[in-house]
Design an enzyme around this catalytic site. Structure first.
Site, PDB file in Angstrom:
ATOM      1  N   ARG A 163     -13.632  24.283 -62.548  1.00  0.00           N
ATOM      2  CA  ARG A 163     -14.068  25.197 -63.620  1.00  0.00           C
ATOM      3  C   ARG A 163     -15.382  24.741 -64.230  1.00  0.00           C
ATOM      4  O   ARG A 163     -16.252  25.562 -64.558  1.00  0.00           O
ATOM      5  CB  ARG A 163     -12.961  25.301 -64.676  1.00  0.00           C
ATOM      6  CG  ARG A 163     -11.773  26.121 -64.143  1.00  0.00           C
ATOM      7  CD  ARG A 163     -10.469  25.696 -64.734  1.00  0.00           C
ATOM      8  NE  ARG A 163      -9.373  26.580 -64.354  1.00  0.00           N
ATOM      9  CZ  ARG A 163      -8.621  26.442 -63.258  1.00  0.00           C
ATOM     10  NH1 ARG A 163      -8.857  25.474 -62.395  1.00  0.00           N
ATOM     11  NH2 ARG A 163      -7.638  27.281 -63.012  1.00  0.00           N
ATOM     12  N   ARG A 181      -2.812  31.353 -46.662  1.00  0.00           N
ATOM     13  CA  ARG A 181      -2.326  31.490 -48.050  1.00  0.00           C
ATOM     14  C   ARG A 181      -2.605  32.890 -48.603  1.00  0.00           C
ATOM     15  O   ARG A 181      -3.569  33.533 -48.211  1.00  0.00           O
ATOM     16  CB  ARG A 181      -2.951  30.384 -48.908  1.00  0.00           C
ATOM     17  CG  ARG A 181      -2.529  29.015 -48.371  1.00  0.00           C
ATOM     18  CD  ARG A 181      -3.027  27.890 -49.187  1.00  0.00           C
ATOM     19  NE  ARG A 181      -2.499  27.909 -50.535  1.00  0.00           N
ATOM     20  CZ  ARG A 181      -2.870  27.045 -51.466  1.00  0.00           C
ATOM     21  NH1 ARG A 181      -3.770  26.110 -51.187  1.00  0.00           N
ATOM     22  NH2 ARG A 181      -2.360  27.109 -52.670  1.00  0.00           N
ATOM     23  N   GLN A 219      -4.979  30.412 -60.806  1.00  0.00           N
ATOM     24  CA  GLN A 219      -6.151  30.761 -59.995  1.00  0.00           C
ATOM     25  C   GLN A 219      -6.448  32.250 -60.105  1.00  0.00           C
ATOM     26  O   GLN A 219      -7.599  32.654 -60.271  1.00  0.00           O
ATOM     27  CB  GLN A 219      -5.913  30.365 -58.533  1.00  0.00           C
ATOM     28  CG  GLN A 219      -5.855  28.853 -58.364  1.00  0.00           C
ATOM     29  CD  GLN A 219      -5.488  28.426 -56.962  1.00  0.00           C
ATOM     30  OE1 GLN A 219      -5.288  29.258 -56.078  1.00  0.00           O
ATOM     31  NE2 GLN A 219      -5.405  27.136 -56.744  1.00  0.00           N
ATOM     32  N   SER A 262       0.572  29.494 -67.388  1.00  0.00           N
ATOM     33  CA  SER A 262       0.034  28.591 -66.360  1.00  0.00           C
ATOM     34  C   SER A 262      -1.116  27.805 -66.984  1.00  0.00           C
ATOM     35  O   SER A 262      -1.530  28.092 -68.115  1.00  0.00           O
ATOM     36  CB  SER A 262      -0.454  29.396 -65.161  1.00  0.00           C
ATOM     37  OG  SER A 262      -1.549  30.202 -65.541  1.00  0.00           O
ATOM     38  N   ASP A 283       2.639  21.393 -58.912  1.00  0.00           N
ATOM     39  CA  ASP A 283       2.061  20.522 -57.878  1.00  0.00           C
ATOM     40  C   ASP A 283       2.802  19.185 -57.761  1.00  0.00           C
ATOM     41  O   ASP A 283       2.553  18.416 -56.831  1.00  0.00           O
ATOM     42  CB  ASP A 283       0.583  20.261 -58.171  1.00  0.00           C
ATOM     43  CG  ASP A 283      -0.254  21.530 -58.000  1.00  0.00           C
ATOM     44  OD1 ASP A 283       0.188  22.447 -57.277  1.00  0.00           O
ATOM     45  OD2 ASP A 283      -1.343  21.605 -58.595  1.00  0.00           O
ATOM     46  N   ARG A 316       5.892  23.790 -49.172  1.00  0.00           N
ATOM     47  CA  ARG A 316       6.324  22.501 -49.742  1.00  0.00           C
ATOM     48  C   ARG A 316       7.827  22.403 -49.957  1.00  0.00           C
ATOM     49  O   ARG A 316       8.319  21.301 -50.215  1.00  0.00           O
ATOM     50  CB  ARG A 316       5.579  22.229 -51.058  1.00  0.00           C
ATOM     51  CG  ARG A 316       4.174  21.753 -50.826  1.00  0.00           C
ATOM     52  CD  ARG A 316       3.505  21.242 -52.088  1.00  0.00           C
ATOM     53  NE  ARG A 316       2.125  20.901 -51.774  1.00  0.00           N
ATOM     54  CZ  ARG A 316       1.116  21.030 -52.622  1.00  0.00           C
ATOM     55  NH1 ARG A 316       1.324  21.460 -53.849  1.00  0.00           N
ATOM     56  NH2 ARG A 316      -0.106  20.692 -52.254  1.00  0.00           N
ATOM     57  N   ARG A 325      -0.749  16.465 -51.185  1.00  0.00           N
ATOM     58  CA  ARG A 325       0.248  16.013 -52.164  1.00  0.00           C
ATOM     59  C   ARG A 325       1.481  15.444 -51.457  1.00  0.00           C
ATOM     60  O   ARG A 325       2.103  14.508 -51.931  1.00  0.00           O
ATOM     61  CB  ARG A 325       0.624  17.148 -53.107  1.00  0.00           C
ATOM     62  CG  ARG A 325      -0.591  17.668 -53.886  1.00  0.00           C
ATOM     63  CD  ARG A 325      -0.294  18.115 -55.275  1.00  0.00           C
ATOM     64  NE  ARG A 325      -1.461  18.770 -55.862  1.00  0.00           N
ATOM     65  CZ  ARG A 325      -2.453  18.151 -56.494  1.00  0.00           C
ATOM     66  NH1 ARG A 325      -2.418  16.839 -56.654  1.00  0.00           N
ATOM     67  NH2 ARG A 325      -3.486  18.816 -56.980  1.00  0.00           N
TER      68      ARG A 325
HETATM   69  C1  S3P Z   1      -4.585  25.537 -59.751  1.00  0.00           C
HETATM   70  C2  S3P Z   1      -3.516  26.394 -59.941  1.00  0.00           C
HETATM   71  C3  S3P Z   1      -2.243  26.262 -59.221  1.00  0.00           C
HETATM   72  C4  S3P Z   1      -2.100  24.878 -58.610  1.00  0.00           C
HETATM   73  C5  S3P Z   1      -3.334  24.446 -57.879  1.00  0.00           C
HETATM   74  C6  S3P Z   1      -4.516  24.389 -58.831  1.00  0.00           C
HETATM   75  C7  S3P Z   1      -5.828  25.784 -60.505  1.00  0.00           C
HETATM   76  O1  S3P Z   1      -2.210  27.216 -58.166  1.00  0.00           O
HETATM   77  O2  S3P Z   1      -0.988  24.839 -57.756  1.00  0.00           O
HETATM   78  O3  S3P Z   1      -3.158  23.166 -57.304  1.00  0.00           O
HETATM   79  O4  S3P Z   1      -6.691  24.885 -60.573  1.00  0.00           O
HETATM   80  O5  S3P Z   1      -5.951  26.877 -61.065  1.00  0.00           O
HETATM   81  P1  S3P Z   1      -1.786  28.756 -58.403  1.00  0.00           P
HETATM   82  O6  S3P Z   1      -2.804  29.406 -59.249  1.00  0.00           O
HETATM   83  O7  S3P Z   1      -1.743  29.359 -57.026  1.00  0.00           O
HETATM   84  O8  S3P Z   1      -0.441  28.718 -59.057  1.00  0.00           O
END
Ligand code: S3P
Length: 437
Positions: free
Chosen positions: A31, A129, A176, A200, A323, A354, A396
């Site tokens: 970011r 993905r 994300q 989140s 994670d 996972r 991981r």
């Molecule tokens: C992340 C969000 C998570 C996380 C990833 C990093 C981020 O993914 O699992 O390792 O930096 O925004 P998701 O947005 O797919 O949940």
């Protein structure tokens, strides 16, 4: 990028002691790079994540015309020359994000607003993905964005144009996707409103606020209010990554003779699910020296050998430790009782599936662990026995298996261990440094 295959051998040490400084937080680093690229002026970011994922973000931004300099003195930092009003420029080639879904999804939010064509792709894992979750909301904002397989996967193709703000309810708790919408929303004239039923990680919101953007937040609702520009450049120290600290927290808790301190670690409440879960399991973890770095809370974390008991993880807790679940499963193997992890089907679309890979590899080490459609059940109190395991090219999982090896009997041999470089290039040196044989 193909790196040389690496096999790592882990023997249980007599003691685990020392102070550890984990790399800068990967999520905040992405970011910081992207938002600084849009700022009006130069930003300075120190303690940036050294992992390959953030290198991918940096390389993509450079390909989009952003000037980024790296100063390698005693306290290394990068200077990002923000493009400000002039915006980004068309890349001369396909943008390759490697293993990094964060790079692809966040950058897509920005590129959907830029007046040129962008094509984004990545490695085999990245290309498997889900991308529909990204394409759908951006299209509702007016974006021209397409993905392979009926918009399901990368490569993703974007013809940037003017977008409009929307109100969008996130169907999956994904920081994300939320961030991609907020980044696109920066360029809109209307409010961008996101409803997020399960919170989140909020690093995008915190950094946007720090850069002068008006974000209103109440319960499950995030509202970005224009005009967002000009974005104020920042001088930012990236806190240590709690997802990297988590390896040492679990190592310290499960090893019978351990005392570790992890310094300068980010403890943003949207990320500290692993602390809460381990504390609920009886882990002896404490925080010292709590402070703020910018808008992000930071602390030193201390952990000592602990008698762990089983726990349950589900619901809103899941995005706060998504994670760290492979690692938590290892703590659960060594805890008394049955641990149940549910509501975590998102794990199936990470760098590997996972749920399956964790259950398979821990079973190889002698764990009594069952797969559920949305999680796993771990019957604790078993002795782990070292054997050959495989990371499935998931950073991981590679590092989690190494932590299991610290508490297993005999030697644990980890194949495809090089993948740790994605988030924690110094991990293998660090494990040797703190393990006293
Ligand atoms: C992340 C969000 C998570 C996380 C990833 C990093 C981020 O993914 O699992 O390792 O930096 O925004 P998701 O947005 O797919 O949940």
């Amino acid at each position: 990028m193909v790196r040389k295959p690496l096999i790592k051998r882990i023997l249980p040490p007599k003691e685990l002691v020392g102070e550890i400084i984990v790399p800068g937080d990967k999520s905040i680093s992405h970011r910081a790079l992207i938002l600084s690229s849009l700022a009006s002026g130069n930003s300075r970011v120190s303690n940036l994540s050294p992992g390959r994922d953030c290198e991918s973000t940096m390389n993509c931004l450079k390909a989009l015309g952003v000037k980024i300099d790296r100063q390698e003195n005693l306290t290394p930092f990068v200077t990002i020359h923000g493009a400000g009003n002039s915006g980004l420029s068309e890349a001369k080639n396909v943008l390759n994000v490697g293993n990094s879904a964060t790079t692809l999804r966040l950058l897509s939010g920005v590129l959907a607003t830029q007046p040129f064509l962008s094509i984004l792709t990545g490695d085999a894992s990245l290309r498997s993905r889900p991308m529909k979750r990204l394409v759908e909301p951006l299209r509702l904002m007016g974006a021209e964005i397409y993905g392979r397989g009926d918009d399901s996967f990368a490569p993703v193709v974007i013809r940037g144009k003017r977008l409009h703000g929307i109100t969008y309810s996130l169907p999956v708790p994904s920081a994300q996707v939320k961030s991609a919408i907020l980044l696109a929303g920066l360029f809109c004239q209307e409010d961008t409103i996101i409803l997020e039923l399960q919170p989140s990680r909020n690093h995008t919101e915190l950094l946007l606020e720090r850069m002068g953007v008006k974000i209103e937040q109440s319960d499950a609702c995030i509202c970005l209010i224009p005009p967002a520009f000009p974005l104020t450049p920042v001088d930012l120290y990236v806190p240590g990554d709690i997802s990297s600290a988590a390896y040492w927290l679990v190592a310290g808790a499960i090893h019978p003779s351990a005392k570790l301190k992890i310094k300068n670690c980010g403890v943003n409440p949207t990320r500290t699910g692993i602390l809460d879960a381990l504390l609920a399991m009886g882990a002896r973890i404490s925080q010292e020296n709590r402070r703020l770095e910018g808008n992000e809370p930071v602390a030193d974390l201390c952990v000592e050998s602990s008698q762990l008991r089983a726990t349950e993880v589900a619901g809103n807790m899941v995005p706060r430790l998504i994670d760290e679940i492979p690692l938590l499963a290892i703590a659960a193997c060594l805890a008394e009782g049955d641990t149940v992890i549910r509501d975590a089907s998102e794990l199936r679309v990470k760098e590997s599936d996972r749920i399956t890979t964790t259950v398979q590899q821990l079973s190889r080490l002698g764990a009594a662990i069952e797969e559920l459609p949305d999680g796993m059940v771990i019957h604790g109190g078993k002795t782990l026995l070292g054997t050959e395991v495989n990371s499935h090219f998931d950073h991981r999982l590679a590092m989690s298996l190494a932590i299991a090896g610290l508490a297993a009997k005999g030697e644990t041999i980890i194949h495809s261990a090089q993948i740790a470089e994605v988030s924690y290039p110094g991990f293998w040196n660090e494990i040797e440094r703190i393990a006293w044989h």
